[in-house]
Motif scaffolding. Structure first.
Motif, PDB file in Angstrom:
ATOM      1  N   VAL A  97       0.872  -1.175   0.000  1.00  0.00           N
ATOM      2  CA  VAL A  97       0.000   0.000   0.000  1.00  0.00           C
ATOM      3  C   VAL A  97       0.906   1.221   0.000  1.00  0.00           C
ATOM      4  N   ALA A  98       0.955   1.907  -1.135  1.00  0.00           N
ATOM      5  CA  ALA A  98       1.743   3.125  -1.276  1.00  0.00           C
ATOM      6  C   ALA A  98       0.790   4.287  -1.048  1.00  0.00           C
ATOM      7  N   PHE A  99       0.975   4.995   0.050  1.00  0.00           N
ATOM      8  CA  PHE A  99       0.034   6.055   0.425  1.00  0.00           C
ATOM      9  C   PHE A  99       0.774   7.369   0.626  1.00  0.00           C
ATOM     10  N   ARG A 100       0.018   8.435   0.533  1.00  0.00           N
ATOM     11  CA  ARG A 100       0.573   9.753   0.812  1.00  0.00           C
ATOM     12  C   ARG A 100       0.332  10.071   2.280  1.00  0.00           C
ATOM     13  N   GLY A 101       1.347  10.590   2.919  1.00  0.00           N
ATOM     14  CA  GLY A 101       1.253  10.929   4.331  1.00  0.00           C
ATOM     15  C   GLY A 101       0.274  12.046   4.603  1.00  0.00           C
ATOM     16  N   ASN A 102       0.132  12.381   5.878  1.00  0.00           N
ATOM     17  CA  ASN A 102      -0.905  13.328   6.297  1.00  0.00           C
ATOM     18  C   ASN A 102      -0.641  14.773   5.899  1.00  0.00           C
TER      19      ASN A 102
ATOM     20  N   ASN B 198      -8.821   8.234   6.560  1.00  0.00           N
ATOM     21  CA  ASN B 198      -9.013   7.138   7.504  1.00  0.00           C
ATOM     22  C   ASN B 198      -8.031   6.000   7.197  1.00  0.00           C
ATOM     23  N   MET B 199      -6.761   6.364   7.074  1.00  0.00           N
ATOM     24  CA  MET B 199      -5.729   5.394   6.730  1.00  0.00           C
ATOM     25  C   MET B 199      -5.663   4.261   7.749  1.00  0.00           C
ATOM     26  N   GLY B 200      -5.862   4.558   9.027  1.00  0.00           N
ATOM     27  CA  GLY B 200      -5.844   3.521  10.061  1.00  0.00           C
ATOM     28  C   GLY B 200      -6.927   2.480   9.828  1.00  0.00           C
ATOM     29  N   GLU B 201      -8.115   2.936   9.475  1.00  0.00           N
ATOM     30  CA  GLU B 201      -9.228   2.024   9.191  1.00  0.00           C
ATOM     31  C   GLU B 201      -8.958   1.217   7.916  1.00  0.00           C
ATOM     32  N   PHE B 202      -8.388   1.881   6.923  1.00  0.00           N
ATOM     33  CA  PHE B 202      -8.038   1.230   5.661  1.00  0.00           C
ATOM     34  C   PHE B 202      -7.009   0.119   5.919  1.00  0.00           C
ATOM     35  N   GLU B 203      -5.975   0.436   6.705  1.00  0.00           N
ATOM     36  CA  GLU B 203      -4.956  -0.560   7.046  1.00  0.00           C
ATOM     37  C   GLU B 203      -5.562  -1.712   7.832  1.00  0.00           C
ATOM     38  N   HIS B 204      -6.422  -1.394   8.806  1.00  0.00           N
ATOM     39  CA  HIS B 204      -7.064  -2.446   9.606  1.00  0.00           C
ATOM     40  C   HIS B 204      -7.888  -3.390   8.719  1.00  0.00           C
TER      41      HIS B 204
ATOM     42  N   HIS C 136       2.785  -8.650  -5.150  1.00  0.00           N
ATOM     43  CA  HIS C 136       1.791  -9.243  -6.053  1.00  0.00           C
ATOM     44  C   HIS C 136       0.715  -8.214  -6.386  1.00  0.00           C
ATOM     45  N   VAL C 137       0.404  -7.375  -5.382  1.00  0.00           N
ATOM     46  CA  VAL C 137      -0.617  -6.331  -5.516  1.00  0.00           C
ATOM     47  C   VAL C 137      -0.013  -5.018  -5.025  1.00  0.00           C
ATOM     48  N   VAL C 138      -0.133  -3.978  -5.841  1.00  0.00           N
ATOM     49  CA  VAL C 138       0.274  -2.638  -5.425  1.00  0.00           C
ATOM     50  C   VAL C 138      -0.974  -1.778  -5.416  1.00  0.00           C
ATOM     51  N   ILE C 139      -1.276  -1.201  -4.250  1.00  0.00           N
ATOM     52  CA  ILE C 139      -2.408  -0.299  -4.083  1.00  0.00           C
ATOM     53  C   ILE C 139      -1.818   1.094  -3.909  1.00  0.00           C
ATOM     54  N   ALA C 140      -2.174   2.022  -4.804  1.00  0.00           N
ATOM     55  CA  ALA C 140      -1.557   3.349  -4.765  1.00  0.00           C
ATOM     56  C   ALA C 140      -2.559   4.421  -5.154  1.00  0.00           C
ATOM     57  N   ASN C 141      -2.404   5.589  -4.530  1.00  0.00           N
ATOM     58  CA  ASN C 141      -3.180   6.756  -4.944  1.00  0.00           C
ATOM     59  C   ASN C 141      -2.822   7.099  -6.381  1.00  0.00           C
ATOM     60  N   HIS C 142      -3.794   7.631  -7.105  1.00  0.00           N
ATOM     61  CA  HIS C 142      -3.544   8.130  -8.453  1.00  0.00           C
ATOM     62  C   HIS C 142      -2.421   9.152  -8.381  1.00  0.00           C
ATOM     63  N   GLY C 143      -1.387   8.960  -9.177  1.00  0.00           N
ATOM     64  CA  GLY C 143      -0.307   9.935  -9.195  1.00  0.00           C
ATOM     65  C   GLY C 143       1.027   9.338  -9.575  1.00  0.00           C
ATOM     66  N   ALA C 144       2.060  10.124  -9.366  1.00  0.00           N
ATOM     67  CA  ALA C 144       3.399   9.813  -9.864  1.00  0.00           C
ATOM     68  C   ALA C 144       3.957   8.481  -9.378  1.00  0.00           C
ATOM     69  N   PHE C 145       3.639   8.068  -8.159  1.00  0.00           N
ATOM     70  CA  PHE C 145       4.198   6.802  -7.665  1.00  0.00           C
ATOM     71  C   PHE C 145       3.838   5.639  -8.575  1.00  0.00           C
TER      72      PHE C 145
ATOM     73  N   GLU D 151     -15.462   4.718   2.720  1.00  0.00           N
ATOM     74  CA  GLU D 151     -16.549   4.161   3.508  1.00  0.00           C
ATOM     75  C   GLU D 151     -16.284   2.679   3.780  1.00  0.00           C
ATOM     76  N   PRO D 152     -16.750   2.153   4.921  1.00  0.00           N
ATOM     77  CA  PRO D 152     -16.552   0.729   5.218  1.00  0.00           C
ATOM     78  C   PRO D 152     -17.058  -0.196   4.114  1.00  0.00           C
ATOM     79  N   ASP D 153     -18.189   0.138   3.479  1.00  0.00           N
ATOM     80  CA  ASP D 153     -18.694  -0.692   2.385  1.00  0.00           C
ATOM     81  C   ASP D 153     -17.720  -0.707   1.211  1.00  0.00           C
ATOM     82  N   ASP D 154     -17.101   0.448   0.924  1.00  0.00           N
ATOM     83  CA  ASP D 154     -16.097   0.508  -0.132  1.00  0.00           C
ATOM     84  C   ASP D 154     -14.933  -0.411   0.196  1.00  0.00           C
ATOM     85  N   LEU D 155     -14.451  -0.329   1.438  1.00  0.00           N
ATOM     86  CA  LEU D 155     -13.298  -1.121   1.852  1.00  0.00           C
ATOM     87  C   LEU D 155     -13.575  -2.616   1.723  1.00  0.00           C
TER      88      LEU D 155
END
Length: 188
Positions: A52-57, A65-71, A107-116, A171-175
């Motif tokens: 999970v490649a994410f942008r910091g705060n 809700n990165m904590g919820e996403f990670e959980h 195997h899976v890379v999850i990343a925000n839309h952008g340069a990464f 949203e939890p349903d999205d996750l």
């Protein structure tokens, strides 16, 4: 020098030949010190590595809700069959070789839309790139999808209208829905 095949074209983006992509990946993997050496494909079966490649705060587009996403990811993809790695792409000290190695192992890379997402060129063949995409209102929504196809990857876009704006959250349903899509791909 890019080697192009004239019979393969995605809109206005010319496609690099599959042979050139494979040679590029093999040369790049030779630069990454690891044991065993990287190959362009994964051995079948677990453990499956999810990055999970994410942008910091402090970034303008972030997952509030990165904590919820990670959980959700840790619950949906438990060890030892899955290995979850988080990578803060806003870290000013994040080295290029760290990024390259992280995506090559996943195997899976999850990343925000952008340069990464440009690091997809180092992902192994048939890996899954999951692009987290908000309601940006720009014309670039297919750019990384086209590149993923060119580099031999599977691609999924996970969209949420407000998730990647300040104050936005998934949203939890999205996750739950996204975890099912990722699991379905890993099981196939």
């Amino acid at each position: 020098r890019a080697i192009r095949r004239s019979n393969l074209n995605y809109g206005s983006i010319g496609a690099v030949s599959a042979e050139a992509v494979q040679r590029f990946k093999a040369a790049a993997y030779a630069l990454i010190p690891c044991d065993p050496r990287l190959t362009t494909y994964f051995a079948p079966g677990p453990p499956y590595r999810i990055l999970v490649a994410f942008r910091g705060n402090k970034a303008s587009r972030q997952i509030e809700n990165m904590g919820e996403f990670e959980h959700m990811l840790r619950t949906s993809f438990p060890a030892p069959d899955y290995v979850l790695r988080l990578l803060n792409t806003s870290d000013p000290y994040l080295a290029f070789d760290t990024q390259m190695h992280a995506v090559a192992e996943a195997h899976v890379v999850i990343a925000n839309h952008g340069a990464f997402e440009g690091n997809m060129i180092y992902m192994r063949n048939a890996s899954l790139l999951v692009e987290l995409f908000g309601n940006y209102g720009n014309n670039e929504i297919h750019t990384f999808q086209r590149l993923a196809v060119m580099f031999g990857l599977h691609y999924a876009r996970l969209h949420a209208d407000t998730a990647l704006y300040p104050g936005g959250a998934y949203e939890p349903d999205d996750l739950d829905r996204w975890a099912e899509r990722i699991r379905g791909w890993l099981d196939s």
